[in-house]
Design an enzyme around this catalytic site. Structure first.
Site, mmCIF file in Angstrom:
data_model
loop_
_atom_site.group_PDB
_atom_site.id
_atom_site.type_symbol
_atom_site.label_atom_id
_atom_site.label_comp_id
_atom_site.label_asym_id
_atom_site.label_seq_id
_atom_site.Cartn_x
_atom_site.Cartn_y
_atom_site.Cartn_z
ATOM 1 N N SER A 19 50.149 -34.858 -19.358
ATOM 2 C CA SER A 19 48.721 -34.530 -19.228
ATOM 3 C C SER A 19 48.214 -34.831 -17.818
ATOM 4 C CB SER A 19 47.886 -35.264 -20.279
ATOM 5 O OG SER A 19 47.840 -36.640 -20.012
ATOM 6 N N ASN A 20 48.783 -35.851 -17.162
ATOM 7 C CA ASN A 20 48.386 -36.113 -15.768
ATOM 8 C C ASN A 20 48.836 -34.979 -14.863
ATOM 9 O OD1 ASN A 20 47.025 -38.830 -15.135
ATOM 10 N ND2 ASN A 20 48.509 -39.339 -16.711
ATOM 11 N N LYS A 97 61.522 -44.116 -16.160
ATOM 12 C CA LYS A 97 62.762 -44.669 -15.589
ATOM 13 C C LYS A 97 62.434 -45.315 -14.257
ATOM 14 C CE LYS A 97 66.534 -43.572 -17.850
ATOM 15 N NZ LYS A 97 67.734 -44.382 -17.963
ATOM 16 N N ASN A 113 52.325 -44.167 -8.215
ATOM 17 C CA ASN A 113 52.471 -44.278 -9.659
ATOM 18 C C ASN A 113 51.079 -44.488 -10.249
ATOM 19 O OD1 ASN A 113 53.804 -44.545 -12.198
ATOM 20 N ND2 ASN A 113 53.557 -46.764 -12.052
ATOM 21 N N HIS A 115 49.146 -46.408 -13.476
ATOM 22 C CA HIS A 115 49.343 -47.402 -14.542
ATOM 23 C C HIS A 115 48.044 -47.508 -15.337
ATOM 24 C CE1 HIS A 115 51.178 -50.823 -16.513
ATOM 25 N NE2 HIS A 115 50.011 -51.437 -16.413
ATOM 26 N N GLU A 185 42.338 -41.649 -15.842
ATOM 27 C CA GLU A 185 43.601 -41.332 -15.149
ATOM 28 C C GLU A 185 43.536 -39.934 -14.555
ATOM 29 O OE1 GLU A 185 47.363 -42.095 -17.066
ATOM 30 O OE2 GLU A 185 46.458 -43.505 -18.443
HETATM 31 C C1 GRF Z 1 49.883 -42.337 -18.672
HETATM 32 O O1 GRF Z 1 49.132 -43.133 -19.509
HETATM 33 C C2 GRF Z 1 50.234 -43.079 -17.398
HETATM 34 O O2 GRF Z 1 49.292 -44.040 -17.038
HETATM 35 C C3 GRF Z 1 51.517 -43.752 -17.757
HETATM 36 O O3 GRF Z 1 52.191 -42.842 -18.592
HETATM 37 C C4 GRF Z 1 51.245 -41.998 -19.240
HETATM 38 C C5 GRF Z 1 51.651 -40.585 -18.988
HETATM 39 O O4 GRF Z 1 50.857 -39.675 -19.709
HETATM 40 N N1 GRF Z 1 52.240 -44.145 -16.572
HETATM 41 P P1 GRF Z 1 51.019 -38.124 -19.455
HETATM 42 O O5 GRF Z 1 52.473 -37.766 -19.709
HETATM 43 O O6 GRF Z 1 50.616 -37.821 -18.060
HETATM 44 O O7 GRF Z 1 50.126 -37.476 -20.459
#
Ligand code: GRF
Length: 214
Positions: A19-20, A97, A113, A115, A185
């Site tokens: 989703s990001n 990973k 990254n 978080h 995010e």
């Molecule tokens: C997110 O919550 C991010 O903070 C974490 O992993 C998740 C990834 O979500 N590192 P998506 O695959 O981007 O929906």
């Protein structure tokens, strides 16, 4: 008027639903982020990100350490993919990973990254996904949030680039908190990438300093 540079060439590493990644793509398309996704790399063949990348005609790669004879070979292949794509910034978006140390060193201050908590709280090995939100709720925090940070050779210890708070509600479950954090995010990852695209990131000691624009 400040001249726009060529779109920043980003490579995305992800293991899951993506989703990001989708939020970043959306913001590239609507012109909020001056970037181009030049490669998507996943260690999971079934990852949603690979599917999305294929639909968008973005070069996608399923690369997992288990397919290589040694860490050196795996690292070399990853470096080759990144170099051939002329990657300027590596974006980890739910990559489950550890990135090989040689790659982290090669892309020092050019690897991000995200978080789902306010680092340095609730980070480190084992604190990922729902474990983070469970720990935040168990502790009784009144706020949580998101951290976009530079990647170094440890888990979640690189300097923060951007952070955003979200409230923790009395009725929250790990899922409801995760959903609220995810909205933040999607917002700040794109903003952080755009800061790189505008060459506004400066490193002073351990700190990331954001330069004024223009
Ligand atoms: C997110 O919550 C991010 O903070 C974490 O992993 C998740 C990834 O979500 N590192 P998506 O695959 O981007 O929906």
């Amino acid at each position: 008027m400040t001249k726009q540079r060529e779109p920043l060439r980003i490579a995305v590493f992800a293991s899951g639903r993506g989703s990001n990644f989708e939020a970043i793509l959306k913001n590239i398309k609507n012109g909020t982020v001056n970037a181009k996704v030049v490669a998507v790399i996943s260690n999971k063949s079934s990852a949603g990100v690979l599917e999305t990348a294929r639909k968008e005609n973005i070069p996608s790669f399923h690369l997992s350490d288990v397919h290589f004879n040694s860490l050196e070979e795996y690292t070399e292949r990853l470096l080759q993919v990144l170099a051939e794509a002329k990657t300027e910034l590596v974006v980890l978006a739910g990559y489950m990973k550890m990135v090989p140390p040689a790659i982290v060193r090669h892309y020092k201050y050019r690897m991000l990254n995200i978080h789902p908590a306010l680092l340095p709280s609730f980070g480190g090995k084992g604190l990922y996904g729902h474990f983070v939100h469970e720990a935040v709720l168990e502790y009784g925090c009144k706020v949580s949030g998101v951290t976009v940070h530079m990647v170094d050779e440890e888990y979640d210890t690189g300097p923060p680039v951007m952070q955003k708070c979200v409230p923790v509600m009395e009725y929250d479950t790990p899922d409801t908190l995760a959903a609220r954090v995810l909205v933040a995010e999607h917002e700040i990852y794109s903003t952080a990438i755009q800061l790189f695209a505008q060459d506004r990131i400066e490193i002073k000691g351990r700190k990331v300093v954001i330069k004024k624009w223009p």
